[in-house]
Design a protein around this motif. Sequence first.
Motif, PDB file in Angstrom:
ATOM      1  N   SER A   1       0.868  -1.168   0.000  1.00 53.75           N
ATOM      2  CA  SER A   1       0.000   0.000   0.000  1.00 53.75           C
ATOM      3  C   SER A   1       0.905   1.219   0.000  1.00 53.75           C
ATOM      4  O   SER A   1       1.737   1.385   0.898  1.00 53.75           O
ATOM      5  N   ILE A   2       0.791   2.043  -1.024  1.00 51.52           N
ATOM      6  CA  ILE A   2       1.638   3.223  -1.157  1.00 51.52           C
ATOM      7  C   ILE A   2       0.745   4.451  -1.099  1.00 51.52           C
ATOM      8  O   ILE A   2      -0.218   4.553  -1.871  1.00 51.52           O
ATOM      9  N   LYS A   3       1.042   5.362  -0.189  1.00 55.69           N
ATOM     10  CA  LYS A   3       0.260   6.596  -0.020  1.00 55.69           C
ATOM     11  C   LYS A   3      -1.226   6.282   0.167  1.00 55.69           C
ATOM     12  O   LYS A   3      -2.105   7.037  -0.234  1.00 55.69           O
ATOM     13  N   GLY A   4      -1.500   5.130   0.763  1.00 50.88           N
ATOM     14  CA  GLY A   4      -2.879   4.733   1.018  1.00 50.88           C
ATOM     15  C   GLY A   4      -3.555   4.042  -0.147  1.00 50.88           C
ATOM     16  O   GLY A   4      -4.695   3.592  -0.029  1.00 50.88           O
ATOM     17  N   PHE A   5      -2.864   3.937  -1.289  1.00 51.10           N
ATOM     18  CA  PHE A   5      -3.413   3.279  -2.470  1.00 51.10           C
ATOM     19  C   PHE A   5      -3.093   1.786  -2.451  1.00 51.10           C
ATOM     20  O   PHE A   5      -2.005   1.376  -2.043  1.00 51.10           O
ATOM     21  N   THR A   6      -4.038   1.002  -2.928  1.00 49.81           N
ATOM     22  CA  THR A   6      -3.832  -0.416  -3.122  1.00 49.81           C
ATOM     23  C   THR A   6      -4.399  -0.807  -4.488  1.00 49.81           C
ATOM     24  O   THR A   6      -5.248  -0.089  -5.041  1.00 49.81           O
ATOM     25  N   ALA A   7      -3.908  -1.917  -4.999  1.00 46.15           N
ATOM     26  CA  ALA A   7      -4.451  -2.452  -6.251  1.00 46.15           C
ATOM     27  C   ALA A   7      -4.273  -3.956  -6.216  1.00 46.15           C
ATOM     28  O   ALA A   7      -3.190  -4.443  -5.874  1.00 46.15           O
ATOM     29  N   ASP A   8      -5.319  -4.671  -6.560  1.00 45.72           N
ATOM     30  CA  ASP A   8      -5.277  -6.136  -6.576  1.00 45.72           C
ATOM     31  C   ASP A   8      -5.464  -6.633  -7.995  1.00 45.72           C
ATOM     32  O   ASP A   8      -6.373  -6.189  -8.711  1.00 45.72           O
TER      33      ASP A   8
ATOM     34  N   HIS B   1      -7.570  -2.593 -10.675  1.00 47.54           N
ATOM     35  CA  HIS B   1      -8.118  -1.294 -10.282  1.00 47.54           C
ATOM     36  C   HIS B   1      -7.347  -0.709  -9.096  1.00 47.54           C
ATOM     37  O   HIS B   1      -6.996  -1.430  -8.163  1.00 47.54           O
ATOM     38  N   LEU B   2      -7.172   0.590  -9.110  1.00 49.79           N
ATOM     39  CA  LEU B   2      -6.459   1.307  -8.047  1.00 49.79           C
ATOM     40  C   LEU B   2      -7.487   1.911  -7.087  1.00 49.79           C
ATOM     41  O   LEU B   2      -8.409   2.587  -7.520  1.00 49.79           O
ATOM     42  N   LYS B   3      -7.270   1.689  -5.797  1.00 50.13           N
ATOM     43  CA  LYS B   3      -8.254   2.134  -4.814  1.00 50.13           C
ATOM     44  C   LYS B   3      -7.603   2.865  -3.666  1.00 50.13           C
ATOM     45  O   LYS B   3      -6.455   2.594  -3.304  1.00 50.13           O
ATOM     46  N   LYS B   4      -8.377   3.784  -3.106  1.00 53.70           N
ATOM     47  CA  LYS B   4      -7.964   4.477  -1.889  1.00 53.70           C
ATOM     48  C   LYS B   4      -9.227   4.816  -1.113  1.00 53.70           C
ATOM     49  O   LYS B   4     -10.177   5.349  -1.690  1.00 53.70           O
ATOM     50  N   PRO B   5      -9.286   4.502   0.171  1.00 59.87           N
ATOM     51  CA  PRO B   5     -10.538   4.685   0.912  1.00 59.87           C
ATOM     52  C   PRO B   5     -10.911   6.144   1.142  1.00 59.87           C
ATOM     53  O   PRO B   5     -12.092   6.482   1.142  1.00 59.87           O
ATOM     54  N   PHE B   6      -9.911   7.023   1.303  1.00 61.98           N
ATOM     55  CA  PHE B   6     -10.203   8.428   1.604  1.00 61.98           C
ATOM     56  C   PHE B   6      -9.280   9.319   0.767  1.00 61.98           C
ATOM     57  O   PHE B   6      -8.088   9.416   1.061  1.00 61.98           O
ATOM     58  N   ALA B   7      -9.815   9.959  -0.234  1.00 65.05           N
ATOM     59  CA  ALA B   7      -9.004  10.782  -1.127  1.00 65.05           C
ATOM     60  C   ALA B   7      -8.509  12.045  -0.435  1.00 65.05           C
ATOM     61  O   ALA B   7      -9.214  12.636   0.405  1.00 65.05           O
ATOM     62  N   GLN B   8      -7.299  12.457  -0.800  1.00 69.01           N
ATOM     63  CA  GLN B   8      -6.719  13.701  -0.289  1.00 69.01           C
ATOM     64  C   GLN B   8      -6.407  14.616  -1.469  1.00 69.01           C
ATOM     65  O   GLN B   8      -6.207  14.145  -2.600  1.00 69.01           O
ATOM     66  N   GLU B   9      -6.365  15.906  -1.206  1.00 63.11           N
ATOM     67  CA  GLU B   9      -6.136  16.870  -2.285  1.00 63.11           C
ATOM     68  C   GLU B   9      -4.825  16.600  -3.008  1.00 63.11           C
ATOM     69  O   GLU B   9      -4.740  16.762  -4.232  1.00 63.11           O
ATOM     70  N   GLU B  10      -3.808  16.157  -2.265  1.00 60.71           N
ATOM     71  CA  GLU B  10      -2.508  15.913  -2.889  1.00 60.71           C
ATOM     72  C   GLU B  10      -2.493  14.676  -3.783  1.00 60.71           C
ATOM     73  O   GLU B  10      -1.489  14.388  -4.433  1.00 60.71           O
ATOM     74  N   ASP B  11      -3.599  13.948  -3.806  1.00 58.67           N
ATOM     75  CA  ASP B  11      -3.698  12.810  -4.726  1.00 58.67           C
ATOM     76  C   ASP B  11      -4.036  13.250  -6.150  1.00 58.67           C
ATOM     77  O   ASP B  11      -3.985  12.443  -7.081  1.00 58.67           O
ATOM     78  N   SER B  12      -4.408  14.499  -6.321  1.00 56.31           N
ATOM     79  CA  SER B  12      -4.743  14.996  -7.658  1.00 56.31           C
ATOM     80  C   SER B  12      -3.533  14.859  -8.572  1.00 56.31           C
ATOM     81  O   SER B  12      -2.455  15.397  -8.296  1.00 56.31           O
TER      82      SER B  12
END
Lengths: 110, 114
Positions: free
Chosen positions: A55-62, A71-82
């Motif tokens: 899990s990198i920067k809260g992102f995971t992919a299976d 698919h790339l997933k993150k439970p809670f998006a942050q502005e810096e993910d843009s």
Amino acid sequence: AQRVTQPEKLLSVFKGAPVELKCNYSYSGSPELFWYVQYSRQRLQLLLRHISRESIKGFTADLNKGETSFHLKKPFAQEEDSAMYYCALRGIAGNTPLVFGKGTRLSVIA
Amino acid sequence: SAVISQKPSRDICQRGTSLTIQCQVDSQVTMMFWYRQQPGQSLTLIATANQGSEATYESGFVIDKFPISRPNLTFSTLTVSNMSPEDSSIYLCSVGPRGQGEQYFGPGTRLTVT
């Protein structure tokens, strides 16, 4: 033929909302799947790869071989993910260049 | 890891001229790749350049238009010949993995053809 499909050109979500960036692939053989990210005015960089199962920067992919998806997933998006996100693949043996999808631009709204 | 630099970072060129883009890596690498990223598009592989052999071009790209040199394990050049406005793109140098390692990318060269 090898192909990576990212169906969404642009994805806008509110800060704190879940994110899912879709990626489907076509490959005859065993592929290795990657997500690369390009932040504004920065070079393309690796976000994660399926064999690492990190899990990198809260992102995971299976990797789902049955659905040929990564698919790339993150439970809670942050502005810096843009950023611009690219799904890519290559053969599992390595030593071959990456093939990229068209990319999805993620915009996280405050 | 590998740190890649490209020169020039950007250029504006006239139709019919040629531009040579340089790619320098801070370590010896066997595999180097050149990609093109047209405005609003994804990365498309132009060719694979391995030291000591001729570059291998992808469908739609030819040596006369995009000649590549690979004189040693840390350097490569890509020339965009007889340019037209359709060649306006970002050109990226990339170095391949050692085995199953990561593929790294340079900062890109932004080319505008007028």
